[in-house]
Design a protein around this motif. Structure first.
Motif, PDB file in Angstrom:
ATOM      1  N   GLN A 236     -43.044  -7.394 130.188  1.00 36.69           N
ATOM      2  CA  GLN A 236     -44.172  -8.296 130.452  1.00 36.69           C
ATOM      3  C   GLN A 236     -44.424  -8.649 131.909  1.00 36.69           C
ATOM      4  O   GLN A 236     -45.562  -8.654 132.358  1.00 36.69           O
ATOM      5  N   THR A 237     -43.358  -9.009 132.627  1.00 33.51           N
ATOM      6  CA  THR A 237     -43.591  -9.510 133.982  1.00 33.51           C
ATOM      7  C   THR A 237     -43.249  -8.480 135.045  1.00 33.51           C
ATOM      8  O   THR A 237     -43.357  -8.764 136.223  1.00 33.51           O
ATOM      9  N   TYR A 239     -44.775  -5.962 136.551  1.00 32.98           N
ATOM     10  CA  TYR A 239     -46.114  -5.374 136.619  1.00 32.98           C
ATOM     11  C   TYR A 239     -46.089  -3.942 137.137  1.00 32.98           C
ATOM     12  O   TYR A 239     -46.828  -3.084 136.669  1.00 32.98           O
TER      13      TYR A 239
ATOM     14  N   PHE B 124     -53.942  -5.864 132.819  1.00 37.56           N
ATOM     15  CA  PHE B 124     -53.407  -6.072 134.167  1.00 37.56           C
ATOM     16  C   PHE B 124     -54.501  -6.540 135.125  1.00 37.56           C
ATOM     17  O   PHE B 124     -54.299  -7.443 135.929  1.00 37.56           O
ATOM     18  N   GLN B 127     -55.006 -10.070 134.522  1.00 33.38           N
ATOM     19  CA  GLN B 127     -53.808 -10.909 134.602  1.00 33.38           C
ATOM     20  C   GLN B 127     -54.092 -12.130 135.495  1.00 33.38           C
ATOM     21  O   GLN B 127     -54.568 -11.967 136.619  1.00 33.38           O
ATOM     22  N   GLY B 131     -53.428 -10.387 138.828  1.00 35.53           N
ATOM     23  CA  GLY B 131     -54.508  -9.436 138.557  1.00 35.53           C
ATOM     24  C   GLY B 131     -55.552  -9.435 139.658  1.00 35.53           C
ATOM     25  O   GLY B 131     -55.868 -10.479 140.229  1.00 35.53           O
ATOM     26  N   TYR B 146     -58.051 -17.739 132.958  1.00 39.32           N
ATOM     27  CA  TYR B 146     -57.169 -17.073 131.987  1.00 39.32           C
ATOM     28  C   TYR B 146     -58.041 -16.239 131.043  1.00 39.32           C
ATOM     29  O   TYR B 146     -58.318 -16.637 129.917  1.00 39.32           O
TER      30      TYR B 146
END
Lengths: 275, 293
Positions: A236-237, A239, B124, B127, B131, B146
């Motif tokens: 998840q984190t 990226y 992504f 994000q 992002g 969000y």
């Protein structure tokens, strides 16, 4: 000056569109060579230190290699079987002389194209479960092969109808039976259509998500589209690593597209308009 | 000699394997769908016939009604935002000489990629902290949004991603139709002194009407089928704000084991798709033919 502008304006607008299409890819490729810190600190710049190790980590440790080869061999196997089955059927329907039966079978198979895939999804899930092949590659290989048959038969039969009948008459005079006639004469002549259908089916299977997600729950059997979703949820984190995974999933298709643009566009659009 | 092409045994050999797979994975599921849809089967007990019970339940099910509503949003977005843009860009590309091939092959790229991977890619982009979208908005002093977790924005974010994926595909379809228009028509208009957009609206658009109808039909069909992108990006959330009929059906049937109900929902989806197609054919395609006559 105004005419120059008139000429340039469409290109400005179209380049804007092209940037909108390409930007996400470029961004993801750059991010895949960074680490989280670089992504946070220099989001739009080039990587300060190129993290090639991301690619090793995603491929081996995070098992993208497993998903990749599962996708590769499922796509290859089901597209190949689909094309061969469809070609044999198309030959019988288009060239063999049982016209009435052929018309019936043809119509019957084409009904399959009118049914939106999702509608049969639950019934297929139950079927696969009843056959006892849930969570094996058979549960994908068989429906993938079957799923492409109606459109493949349609496209290949259309192509075969355009073959002049002198060709097979000559072959019959030479004493070839239907099976050898099909394998040695008709199949080679049909190769352009077969290649197009193969590529379109291949891409379809490579990208398929719904069946792959619900028919397979063993991680080692997952294909790229569903494997990537699990991968995203697990990392998840991280990226950069997620971006690396995206590059692995997208790159082969883009390379294929680079070589076969016209064929792919032709095949996919022909399939959709007729369908 | 002629018998070679008439041989029933060979004919069967060529046709039966295909028909077997076809019947097993298309025809048989069609029939079982019709059967299970009228039962309250949960995958464990024996299916029990309940008539139209599932269908009555579906139309009293607020979550399903909400999903229908979201499908309609998908359809309206396609018809009123995507299709005009598609026609606009197709006309634009058809008008340029340089880079025409480049534009065509580039805009088509997203439609050859996996919807699931595109969902992850755009996840992504959206994000909230790292992002690029929020980063860019930050330059204008806009607070982080969000995108996929905010009920106000989630549907829009999914629609935009879906449009990003499929517009190029339809642009290429329309472009092919425009390029097939006989050159004489445009030359005649040039001689009459028609300007670019005049020509587009009075000559090109009427001539490509048939393919635009096809594009709208395919968009509606696509909007009825949409599911991958929703499952991957939001899984229907937040609070059902992006749930569509197909994602709701899948969740109900497989995650909750309500096979009977799920199958009934699939029948409802099929009937909706059929009705929409029929209505569209009656209203738009028939009228068009009358105009042409």
């Amino acid at each position: 000056m105004p005419t120059v502008w008139k000429r340039a304006l469409p290109h400005v607008v179209l380049m804007g569109y092209v940037v909108a299409v390409l930007f996400p890819f470029v961004f993801v490729v750059f991010s895949s060579f960074k680490d989280n810190l670089q992504i946070a600190e220099r989001p739009f710049g080039l990587p300060t230190r190129w993290m090639f190790e991301n690619y090793v980590e995603a491929w081996v440790k995070a098992k993208i290699n497993v998903y990749f080869f599962n996708s590769l061999y499922l796509s290859f196997a089901s597209s190949l079987s689909g094309v061969l089955l469809a070609a044999a059927t198309a030959f019988a329907l288009a060239r063999m002389k049982l016209a009435r039966t052929s018309r019936w079978i043809y119509q019957f198979v084409l009904i399959g194209m009118l049914i939106p895939g999702n509608v049969l999804f639950i019934a297929q899930y139950i079927l696969v479960k009843d056959l006892g092949i849930l969570n094996t590659h058979w549960s994908l290989y068989l429906p993938y092969t079957a799923g492409a048959l109606p459109i493949s038969v349609l496209l290949i039969a259309a192509f075969m109808r355009s073959i002049p009948s002198e060709l097979e008459e000559a072959a019959i005079v030479d004493g070839l039976g239907s099976i050898r006639l099909f394998a040695q004469i008709i199949l080679p002549v049909t190769v352009p259509a077969l290649v197009t259908v193969f590529i379109v089916n291949f891409l379809g299977v490579w990208n398929e998500y719904l069946l792959a997600n619900f028919f397979i729950s063993k991680d080692a059997l997952r294909t790229l589209p569903t494997g990537m979703v699990g991968f995203r949820d697990a990392y998840q984190t991280n990226y950069a690593l997620i971006c690396t995974g995206i590059v692995y999933s997208v790159l082969p298709v883009l390379v294929l597209y680079g070589f076969l643009q016209e064929k792919i566009i032709e095949g996919i659009t022909a399939g959709s308009v007729k369908g | 000699m002629k018998d070679t092409m008439r041989h029933p045994g060979v004919y069967a050999l060529f046709v039966v394997p295909t028909l077997f797979l076809y019947v097993l994975f298309f025809v048989y599921p069609m029939i079982t769908s019709l059967v299970y849809g009228f039962t309250d089967w949960n995958g464990l007990n024996d299916p029990r016939y309940i008539g139209f019970g599932n269908f009555a339940e579906a139309f009293g099910d607020d979550d399903f009604i909400n999903a229908i509503y979201n499908n309609i949003v998908f359809i309206l977005f396609a018809a009123f935002v995507q299709v005009p843009l598609i026609v606009f860009f197709a006309i634009l590309i058809s008008g340029v000489k340089r880079f025409q091939g480049f534009y065509k092959t580039t805009v088509f790229v997203p439609s050859i990629l996996s919807t699931s991977v595109i969902g992850i890619l755009w996840g992504f982009i959206y994000q909230p902290e790292v992002g690029p979208l929020n980063r860019a908005l930050g330059w204008f002093g806009i607070e982080p949004i969000y995108w996929l977790a905010d009920m106000k924005w989630a549907m829009f974010a999914v629609l935009a991603t879906n449009a990003w994926q499929w517009m190029g595909f339809f642009i290429v379809l329309v472009l092919a139709a425009i390029l097939a228009i006989p050159k004489e028509l445009n030359e005649a208009a040039d001689i009459d002194g028609a300007s670019g957009w005049h020509k587009a609206i009075h000559i090109t658009v009427p001539l490509i009407n048939p393919i635009v109808s096809v594009v709208i039909m395919l968009s509606i069909a696509g909007a009825m089928k949409v599911v991958d992108i929703v499952l991957v990006m939001t899984n229907g959330g937040p609070v059902g704000s992006t749930e569509v009929m197909a994602s709701y059906m899948v969740t109900k049937a497989i995650n909750y084991g309500e096979y009977g109900y799920g199958t009934a929902l699939s029948i409802v989806i099929f009937v909706f798709a059929l009705l929409l197609t029929a209505i569209y054919q009656l209203l738009v395609v028939r009228r068009q033919e009358r105009v042409e006559l």
